[in-house]
Design a protein around this motif. Structure first.
Motif, mmCIF file in Angstrom:
data_model
loop_
_atom_site.group_PDB
_atom_site.id
_atom_site.type_symbol
_atom_site.label_atom_id
_atom_site.label_comp_id
_atom_site.label_asym_id
_atom_site.label_seq_id
_atom_site.Cartn_x
_atom_site.Cartn_y
_atom_site.Cartn_z
ATOM 1 N N VAL A 173 37.487 140.448 -0.017
ATOM 2 C CA VAL A 173 38.498 141.406 -0.453
ATOM 3 C C VAL A 173 37.851 142.787 -0.508
ATOM 4 N N LEU A 174 38.675 143.826 -0.356
ATOM 5 C CA LEU A 174 38.172 145.200 -0.445
ATOM 6 C C LEU A 174 38.353 145.714 -1.865
ATOM 7 N N GLU A 175 37.276 146.285 -2.423
ATOM 8 C CA GLU A 175 37.324 146.849 -3.757
ATOM 9 C C GLU A 175 36.747 148.264 -3.734
ATOM 10 N N THR A 176 37.172 149.064 -4.666
ATOM 11 C CA THR A 176 36.652 150.418 -4.780
ATOM 12 C C THR A 176 35.425 150.421 -5.683
ATOM 13 N N ASN A 177 34.289 150.919 -5.157
ATOM 14 C CA ASN A 177 33.071 150.942 -5.969
ATOM 15 C C ASN A 177 33.043 152.187 -6.856
ATOM 16 N N ASP A 178 31.931 152.362 -7.579
ATOM 17 C CA ASP A 178 31.846 153.477 -8.532
ATOM 18 C C ASP A 178 31.787 154.844 -7.854
ATOM 19 N N ARG A 179 31.627 154.845 -6.524
ATOM 20 C CA ARG A 179 31.634 156.103 -5.769
ATOM 21 C C ARG A 179 32.979 156.379 -5.121
ATOM 22 N N ARG A 181 34.430 154.415 -2.927
ATOM 23 C CA ARG A 181 34.476 153.891 -1.563
ATOM 24 C C ARG A 181 34.971 152.445 -1.562
ATOM 25 N N GLN A 182 35.665 152.089 -0.478
ATOM 26 C CA GLN A 182 36.132 150.717 -0.295
ATOM 27 C C GLN A 182 34.980 149.866 0.248
ATOM 28 N N VAL A 183 34.635 148.823 -0.486
ATOM 29 C CA VAL A 183 33.548 147.941 -0.060
ATOM 30 C C VAL A 183 34.044 146.495 -0.101
ATOM 31 N N PRO A 184 33.572 145.655 0.832
ATOM 32 C CA PRO A 184 33.980 144.244 0.831
ATOM 33 C C PRO A 184 33.224 143.458 -0.245
ATOM 34 N N ARG A 185 33.916 142.484 -0.832
ATOM 35 C CA ARG A 185 33.276 141.588 -1.797
ATOM 36 C C ARG A 185 33.729 140.162 -1.523
ATOM 37 N N LYS A 186 32.749 139.234 -1.515
ATOM 38 C CA LYS A 186 33.066 137.831 -1.298
ATOM 39 C C LYS A 186 33.715 137.243 -2.549
ATOM 40 N N VAL A 187 34.754 136.445 -2.333
ATOM 41 C CA VAL A 187 35.409 135.772 -3.457
ATOM 42 C C VAL A 187 35.672 134.316 -3.091
ATOM 43 N N GLY A 188 35.702 133.478 -4.110
ATOM 44 C CA GLY A 188 36.031 132.075 -3.901
ATOM 45 C C GLY A 188 37.537 131.879 -3.951
ATOM 46 N N MET A 189 38.053 131.034 -3.066
ATOM 47 C CA MET A 189 39.487 130.778 -3.013
ATOM 48 C C MET A 189 39.785 129.398 -3.610
ATOM 49 N N LYS A 190 40.808 128.722 -3.101
ATOM 50 C CA LYS A 190 41.197 127.421 -3.619
ATOM 51 C C LYS A 190 40.103 126.386 -3.377
ATOM 52 N N PRO A 191 39.915 125.436 -4.310
ATOM 53 C CA PRO A 191 38.954 124.352 -4.093
ATOM 54 C C PRO A 191 39.360 123.493 -2.897
ATOM 55 N N GLU A 192 38.377 122.945 -2.216
ATOM 56 C CA GLU A 192 38.622 122.021 -1.111
ATOM 57 C C GLU A 192 38.922 120.655 -1.702
ATOM 58 N N GLN A 193 40.166 120.439 -2.060
ATOM 59 C CA GLN A 193 40.573 119.210 -2.717
ATOM 60 C C GLN A 193 42.087 119.161 -2.743
ATOM 61 N N ARG A 194 42.638 117.973 -2.973
ATOM 62 C CA ARG A 194 44.088 117.830 -3.056
ATOM 63 C C ARG A 194 44.652 118.738 -4.135
ATOM 64 N N GLU A 195 45.729 119.420 -3.804
ATOM 65 C CA GLU A 195 46.369 120.297 -4.773
ATOM 66 C C GLU A 195 46.885 119.485 -5.958
ATOM 67 N N GLY A 196 46.611 119.954 -7.144
ATOM 68 C CA GLY A 196 47.056 119.268 -8.342
ATOM 69 C C GLY A 196 46.026 118.339 -8.956
ATOM 70 N N LEU A 197 44.876 118.171 -8.301
ATOM 71 C CA LEU A 197 43.866 117.264 -8.836
ATOM 72 C C LEU A 197 43.342 117.736 -10.193
ATOM 73 N N GLU A 198 43.403 119.044 -10.445
ATOM 74 C CA GLU A 198 42.884 119.576 -11.708
ATOM 75 C C GLU A 198 43.619 119.008 -12.917
ATOM 76 N N TYR A 199 44.838 118.481 -12.705
ATOM 77 C CA TYR A 199 45.580 117.906 -13.823
ATOM 78 C C TYR A 199 44.872 116.689 -14.410
ATOM 79 N N GLU A 200 44.006 116.063 -13.628
ATOM 80 C CA GLU A 200 43.324 114.851 -14.070
ATOM 81 C C GLU A 200 42.165 115.149 -15.026
ATOM 82 N N PHE A 201 41.767 116.404 -15.140
ATOM 83 C CA PHE A 201 40.590 116.765 -15.929
ATOM 84 C C PHE A 201 40.991 117.503 -17.203
ATOM 85 N N ASP A 202 40.147 117.378 -18.233
ATOM 86 C CA ASP A 202 40.407 118.051 -19.503
ATOM 87 C C ASP A 202 39.993 119.511 -19.459
ATOM 88 N N ILE A 203 38.905 119.790 -18.734
ATOM 89 C CA ILE A 203 38.387 121.154 -18.645
ATOM 90 C C ILE A 203 38.084 121.469 -17.187
#
Length: 323
Positions: A173-179, A181-203
């Protein structure tokens, strides 16, 4: 004048003959069901080991990452099982072996391989579709879905604590730095897993490249929405304190021991199954007396069937002898 229904309600008695009856809810002690997702390099394995060290002394780690967990063997004491084929049924067997060995905590690093890796769910669906449904993915899912259900049930009903990691896809994603300027930043997206699996966990927690953790789902109110910078042993202790705040319940290990007891009668098994079903533990992974993987519910059912067949056979022999 109060009606019969109101009188029964005021007296705390049943208002009908239905088989569904409500009881007073109580918080019971439980085992951890924790999921950590994040991109490669976010510290999922280290954090999983940190949490596990707070939860128990005997730790088993199921490693799908080509032995990468061994790099932390000088900082944590744990046993490892390295896998290269990721059938969900193989994970059930591995969990059964861990439970039989008495591990307090099992880490699955990472669960994503059992979704998209060699032999994982997506491959199982594809194989089933080509084999029996002319390539139709709907038929493939129908065939393979029970396998995934067995895996999830085994994770949820494991006798000890469970911590899993899940890979997240990476994007920029592009973010504005303290100067300014637009700089790219790596971000994590959706987990590689069946959607809704998080419902099975407490945390559930999401991690970033600075090894920070954001709790995105929590049944522990004290941790809901928490942002933890480089989580340490204190975070795991918070989870443990929440788990132990409640009424003690019969350990799953004791239920498995009862299911394996040679002298258990048919009536004993019936009472045990009712207890197991009430706690939704039919999928608890275990090894049968000859060391084959099975589940608690399946083992009780098979023993009950065997007792019925044996009793029927003995009855036929008696009748034949009398004739």
């Amino acid at each position: 004048m109060a009606t019969a229904t109101e009188a029964a309600r005021n007296a705390g008695g049943p208002t009908s003959h239905t088989r569904f009856q409500f009881t007073q809810a109580t918080k019971e002690q439980s085992k951890a069901r924790v999921a950590l997702d994040g991109p490669s390099g976010s510290g999922k394995t280290f954090t999983a080991l940190t949490i596990a060290a707070a939860l128990g002394s005997r730790i088993a780690l199921i490693d799908t990452e080509r032995g990468s967990a061994r790099k932390y063997a000088n900082e944590f004491a744990f046993d490892v099982l390295e896998m290269s084929y990721f059938s969900p049924d193989d994970l059930v067997e591995a969990l059964a072996a861990a439970g039989a060995a008495g591990y307090d905590v099992v880490i699955v690093d990472s669960l994503s391989h059992f979704w998209s890796g060699s032999g994982g769910m997506l491959e199982q669906v594809d194989t089933a579709a080509k084999k029996g449904f002319g390539g139709n993915s709907f038929g493939g899912w129908k065939e393979a879905r029970p396998m995934e259900r067995r895996m999830v049930d085994a994770l949820v009903a494991y006798p000890g604590h469970v911590v899993v990691t899940m890979r997240s896809k990476t994007d920029y994603v592009l973010e504005t730095n303290d100067r300014g300027r637009q700089v790219p930043r790596k971000v994590g997206m959706k987990p590689e897993q069946r959607e809704g699996l998080e419902y099975e966990f407490d945390i559930v927690g999401s991690m970033d490249w600075e090894n920070n953790l954001l709790v995105t789902k929590s049944r522990a109110r004290s941790l809901s929405g928490a942002f933890v910078k480089q989580p340490g042993i204190e975070f795991g202790q918070q989870i443990k304190d929440w788990l132990e705040d409640g009424t003690a319940v019969e350990p799953i290990e004791d239920l498995i021991t009862e299911a394996l007891r040679p002298e258990a009668t048919f009536e004993d098994l019936g009472a045990l199954m009712r207890k197991v079903r009430a706690r939704r533990l039919e999928g608890a992974p275990m090894l049968d007396p000859v060391g084959a993987p099975t589940t608690l519910g399946a083992h009780i059912t098979e023993r009950g069937k065997l007792m019925r067949r044996t009793a029927a056979g003995q009855g036929e022999n008696r009748e034949g002898g009398a004739a």
